[in-house]
Enzyme design. Structure first.
Site, PDB file in Angstrom:
ATOM      1  N   GLY A 153      45.537  -1.032 -48.432  1.00 15.90           N
ATOM      2  CA  GLY A 153      46.766  -1.156 -48.181  1.00 15.90           C
ATOM      3  C   GLY A 153      47.002  -2.650 -47.496  1.00 15.90           C
ATOM      4  O   GLY A 153      46.030  -3.121 -47.281  1.00 15.90           O
ATOM      5  N   PHE A 157      50.014  -8.018 -40.948  1.00 15.41           N
ATOM      6  CA  PHE A 157      49.087  -9.245 -40.366  1.00 15.41           C
ATOM      7  C   PHE A 157      47.921  -9.254 -41.032  1.00 15.41           C
ATOM      8  O   PHE A 157      47.012  -9.908 -40.711  1.00 15.41           O
ATOM      9  CB  PHE A 157      49.113  -9.194 -38.941  1.00 15.41           C
ATOM     10  N   ARG A 159      45.236  -7.143 -44.401  1.00 14.43           N
ATOM     11  CA  ARG A 159      44.672  -6.139 -45.399  1.00 14.43           C
ATOM     12  C   ARG A 159      43.796  -5.064 -44.595  1.00 14.43           C
ATOM     13  O   ARG A 159      43.291  -5.366 -43.664  1.00 14.43           O
ATOM     14  CB  ARG A 159      44.026  -6.828 -46.567  1.00 14.43           C
ATOM     15  N   VAL A 160      44.018  -3.970 -45.215  1.00 12.36           N
ATOM     16  CA  VAL A 160      43.278  -2.815 -44.582  1.00 12.36           C
ATOM     17  C   VAL A 160      41.903  -2.387 -46.048  1.00 12.36           C
ATOM     18  O   VAL A 160      42.451  -2.265 -46.996  1.00 12.36           O
ATOM     19  CB  VAL A 160      44.075  -1.549 -44.383  1.00 12.36           C
ATOM     20  N   GLU A 225      39.895   5.284 -38.023  1.00  5.37           N
ATOM     21  CA  GLU A 225      39.458   6.368 -38.629  1.00  5.37           C
ATOM     22  C   GLU A 225      39.991   6.298 -40.109  1.00  5.37           C
ATOM     23  O   GLU A 225      41.004   5.806 -40.320  1.00  5.37           O
ATOM     24  CB  GLU A 225      39.960   7.728 -37.803  1.00  5.37           C
ATOM     25  N   ASP A 270      58.114   5.214 -31.904  1.00  8.53           N
ATOM     26  CA  ASP A 270      58.335   4.995 -33.322  1.00  8.53           C
ATOM     27  C   ASP A 270      57.885   6.016 -34.352  1.00  8.53           C
ATOM     28  O   ASP A 270      57.375   5.620 -35.246  1.00  8.53           O
ATOM     29  CB  ASP A 270      57.818   3.554 -33.586  1.00  8.53           C
ATOM     30  N   ASN A 275      54.686   5.825 -40.298  1.00  9.91           N
ATOM     31  CA  ASN A 275      53.540   5.772 -39.382  1.00  9.91           C
ATOM     32  C   ASN A 275      52.882   7.166 -39.392  1.00  9.91           C
ATOM     33  O   ASN A 275      52.189   7.133 -38.015  1.00  9.91           O
ATOM     34  CB  ASN A 275      54.331   5.453 -37.941  1.00  9.91           C
TER      35      ASN A 275
HETATM   36  P1  ATP Z   1      53.578  -2.095 -42.157  1.00  7.20           P
HETATM   37  O1  ATP Z   1      54.468  -2.877 -41.578  1.00  7.20           O
HETATM   38  O2  ATP Z   1      53.312  -2.106 -43.563  1.00  7.20           O
HETATM   39  O3  ATP Z   1      53.489  -0.435 -41.574  1.00  7.20           O
HETATM   40  P2  ATP Z   1      50.951  -2.468 -40.495  1.00  7.20           P
HETATM   41  O4  ATP Z   1      50.807  -3.664 -39.938  1.00  7.20           O
HETATM   42  O5  ATP Z   1      51.564  -1.339 -39.744  1.00  7.20           O
HETATM   43  O6  ATP Z   1      52.057  -2.668 -41.753  1.00  7.20           O
HETATM   44  P3  ATP Z   1      49.339  -0.447 -41.562  1.00  7.20           P
HETATM   45  O7  ATP Z   1      50.543   0.389 -41.802  1.00  7.20           O
HETATM   46  O8  ATP Z   1      48.280  -0.098 -40.547  1.00  7.20           O
HETATM   47  O9  ATP Z   1      49.866  -1.802 -41.322  1.00  7.20           O
HETATM   48  O10 ATP Z   1      48.484  -0.719 -42.846  1.00  7.20           O
HETATM   49  C1  ATP Z   1      48.960  -0.982 -44.091  1.00  7.20           C
HETATM   50  C2  ATP Z   1      48.607   0.063 -45.089  1.00  7.20           C
HETATM   51  O11 ATP Z   1      47.209   0.364 -45.005  1.00  7.20           O
HETATM   52  C3  ATP Z   1      49.216   1.653 -44.543  1.00  7.20           C
HETATM   53  O12 ATP Z   1      50.544   1.682 -45.121  1.00  7.20           O
HETATM   54  C4  ATP Z   1      48.090   2.633 -45.405  1.00  7.20           C
HETATM   55  O13 ATP Z   1      48.622   2.770 -46.774  1.00  7.20           O
HETATM   56  C5  ATP Z   1      46.710   1.528 -45.324  1.00  7.20           C
HETATM   57  N1  ATP Z   1      45.897   2.171 -44.275  1.00  7.20           N
HETATM   58  C6  ATP Z   1      46.148   1.851 -43.031  1.00  7.20           C
HETATM   59  N2  ATP Z   1      45.329   2.118 -42.196  1.00  7.20           N
HETATM   60  C7  ATP Z   1      44.866   2.985 -42.854  1.00  7.20           C
HETATM   61  C8  ATP Z   1      43.599   4.123 -42.358  1.00  7.20           C
HETATM   62  N3  ATP Z   1      43.151   4.323 -41.243  1.00  7.20           N
HETATM   63  N4  ATP Z   1      43.366   4.940 -43.451  1.00  7.20           N
HETATM   64  C9  ATP Z   1      43.666   4.954 -44.752  1.00  7.20           C
HETATM   65  N5  ATP Z   1      44.676   3.947 -44.946  1.00  7.20           N
HETATM   66  C10 ATP Z   1      44.926   3.384 -44.137  1.00  7.20           C
HETATM   67 MG    MG Z   2      52.336   0.610 -40.536  1.00  7.25          MG
END
Ligand code: ATP
Ligand code: MG
Length: 416
Positions: A153, A157, A159-160, A225, A270, A275
Site C-alpha cells: 500500500g 509519507f 510506500r509499504v 508485523e 483515532d 486504522n
Molecule cells: P494513510 O493515511 O493512507 O492511512 P499511512 O501513512 O497511515 O497512510 P498506512 O495506513 O500505515 O499509511 O499504510 C498504507 C497502506 O499499506 C495501508 O492502508 C495498508 O493497506 C498497507 N499496510 C500498512 N501497514 C501494513 C502491514 N503491517 N501489513 C499489511 N499491510 C500494511
Molecule cells: Mg493509515
C-alpha cells in the site's frame, strides 16, 4: 514445507528485541512460547545495554548514517538489483510456502522523485534507529537486510512493502517507508517520533507490532508485523456491514487491546476502520498510533481524530482522557453492524449537523438490530465519559460473550 499457520505463529512469536535486564516482569499479554532462540538470533547485534543505574540518563552515540545508507543512491536498475538480491541462505532455513511477491522497484522510483535530505534539528530528531533505543535496543538493521516483495500500500509519507529478512529464519514483515522531508513539511516530526516510541513498546496480539526501525539520509523505515489480510476498512466497504457475530468478535478483540493500551496509559484517540488491519487468520490489529498519546494522569485538550468518531468532550473542546476510546468503540460497533457511523450527516452543512448530533447523542437504531447490540452501543455512547461502559464490562457483556469462540482465552486468543 512451512504452512501459513506455522509461519504466522513464528511471526507472532518473533522477538527481535533484546529485553533489558529490568526488574519489571513480562508485559501482561506477551506471548511467551519458544522465543528464546529467535530473540538471541535477531538481537545478535543489539547495542549493549548500559548498567541499569545509568539506563535512563545515558545518551547513546548516534550511529553513522553512512553505515546504514540504503542501496538506492545510484541508478535505479542497479539499485533494484541490490534491493532484490538474496543472500541465498540454506534452503532448509527458508520458508518456501510463503511467496512475498514481486518487488516493483517503487523505493528507487520514489527515491529519485521525492524527498530532499533534511538537516539541522529535524535531521537529529528524525535519526530514528531501534538499535540505539533506550528501552528495547534491537540489532542494527539496514535495507540490505531484506528481500523486497510486493507492494502492500501507499501511506501518506511513503510506500509499504512485504519483505523477508535475509537472515535466517527469514521472517516476513511489512516495511513502511517515511520520507523525512515530507514529515518535516507536514510538521509532524514529534507526532511520528511519538507514534514510533509508543508502538515499539506495545505487545498485544491485537496491536500491530513494530519490531524495529532504522533510517538513511532521506527516509525512515518501520519494520512492522505483516497484516496478511490487509485493511478492515476494505472488508467493510466490500460487505457494506458485518454480521453481529463477526462484529462482536472484532469488538471483543478491540476491547481487550484497548484495555491493554489503557493499562499502559496509552490513549489511541483515532479508532476507526481505516486504522485497523487484519492478520493472516483474520484477527484484528490496531495500527496507526499517529494520534495516540502517552499520558499518565494527563488530560488533553488537543482536537484530533476523525469527525464521525469524535466524542462530545472533544467536539466541545473540553479536556479529555482515555474514555474517548470507549466512545469510539461504540461508534465502531454501530458502523460494523449498520454500515455507517451513527451521527454521520452527508451533504451541505453535514459537518455542523454531525457535531450537533454528537453533542446531543442523537442515536437512532435501524429496526433489524438485536437488543443486545443496541444495549452495548447505547452504553458506550454516553455523553458523560464516566457513564460509558468500562472495557472490562464490555468484555463481559452478553452480546460479546455469546459470540466468543469457545477456545478463546481472552488476552491470549487462540485463532486456529
Ligand atoms: P494513510 O493515511 O493512507 O492511512 P499511512 O501513512 O497511515 O497512510 P498506512 O495506513 O500505515 O499509511 O499504510 C498504507 C497502506 O499499506 C495501508 O492502508 C495498508 O493497506 C498497507 N499496510 C500498512 N501497514 C501494513 C502491514 N503491517 N501489513 C499489511 N499491510 C500494511
Ligand atoms: Mg493509515
Amino acid at each position: 514445507m512451512a504452512t501459513i499457520g506455522s509461519v504466522t505463529r513464528q511471526i507472532a512469536a518473533l522477538e527481535l528485541n533484546k529485553k533489558p535486564t529490568s526488574s519489571a516482569g513480562p508485559p501482561l499479554h506477551t506471548k511467551q512460547p519458544s522465543q528464546t532462540n529467535v530473540a538471541k538470533l535477531l538481537s545478535k547485534y543489539a547495542a549493549p545495554l548500559p548498567p541499569l543505574s545509568t539506563q535512563n540518563t545515558l545518551a547513546k552515540p548516534q550511529k553513522s548514517t553512512q553505515k546504514m545508507r540504503a542501496p538506492t543512491t545510484g541508478s535505479s536498475n542497479s539499485n533494484r538489483k541490490a534491493a532484490t538480491s538474496s543472500s541465498s541462505p540454506a534452503p532448509e532455513a527458508t520458508q518456501p510456502g510463503i511467496d512475498i511477491g514481486n518487488y516493483d522497484g517503487g523505493l528507487e522510483i520514489d527515491n529519485e522523485k521525492r524527498g530532499e535530505k533534511v538537516s539541522g534539528e529535524a535531521a537529529t530528531e528524525l535519526a530514528l534507529d531501534s538499535s540505539s533505543a533506550r528501552q528495547y535496543p534491537t540489532r542494527v538493521w539496514t535495507l540490505h537486510d531484506f528481500d523486497m516483495g510486493r507492494p502492500l500500500g501507499k501511506g501518506k509519507f511513503g510506500r509499504v512493502y512485504m519483505v523477508r529478512t535475509k537472515a535466517e529464519p527469514r521472517y516476513i514483515l511489512a516495511l513502511k517507508t517515511l520520507y523525512k522531508s515530507e514529515i518535516v513539511a507536514g510538521r509532524v516530526e514529534k507526532q511520528i517520533r511519538r507514534e514510533i516510541e509508543i508502538q515499539q513498546n506495545l505487545r498485544h496480539p491485537n496491536v500491530l507490532r513494530l519490531y524495529g526501525y532504522f533510517h538513511d539520509e532521506k527516509r525512515i523505515f518501520l519494520m512492522l508485523e505483516f497484516a496478511g489480510k490487509g485493511e478492515l476498512y476494505r472488508q467493510l466497504a466490500k460487505y457494506g456491514c458485518f454480521s453481529e457475530k463477526r462484529s462482536a468478535r472484532y469488538i471483543d478483540q478491540m476491547a481487550d487491546a484497548l484495555m491493554y493500551l489503557h493499562s499502559k496509559h496509552v490513549i489511541h484517540r483515532d479508532i476507526k476502520p481505516e486504522n485497523l488491519l487484519l492478520g493472516l487468520n483474520g484477527e484484528l490489529k490496531i495500527a496507526d498510533f499517529g494520534w495516540s498519546v502517552h499520558a499518565p494522569g494527563n488530560r488533553r485538550r488537543t482536537m484530533c481524530g476523525t469527525l464521525d468518531y469524535l466524542p462530545p468532550e472533544m467536539v466541545e473542546g473540553k479536556e479529555h482522557g482515555e474514555k474517548v476510546d470507549l466512545w469510539a468503540l461504540g461508534v465502531l460497533t454501530y458502523e460494523f453492524v449498520v454500515g455507517n457511523p451513527p451521527f454521520e450527516v452527508r451533504g451541505h452543512g453535514g459537518v455542523d449537523r454531525t457535531y450537533t448530533r454528537i453533542v446531543k447523542v442523537d442515536l437512532r437504531f435501524p429496526a433489524a438490530l438485536s437488543p443486545d447490540v443496541k444495549d452495548v452501543i447505547a452504553r458506550l455512547l454516553r455523553h458523560e465519559p464516566q457513564d460509558r461502559l468500562p472495557l472490562s464490562k464490555v468484555l463481559q457483556h452478553p452480546w460479546i460473550v455469546k459470540y466468543r469462540p469457545k477456545d478463546c482465552l481472552r488476552g491470549r486468543q487462540v485463532y486456529e
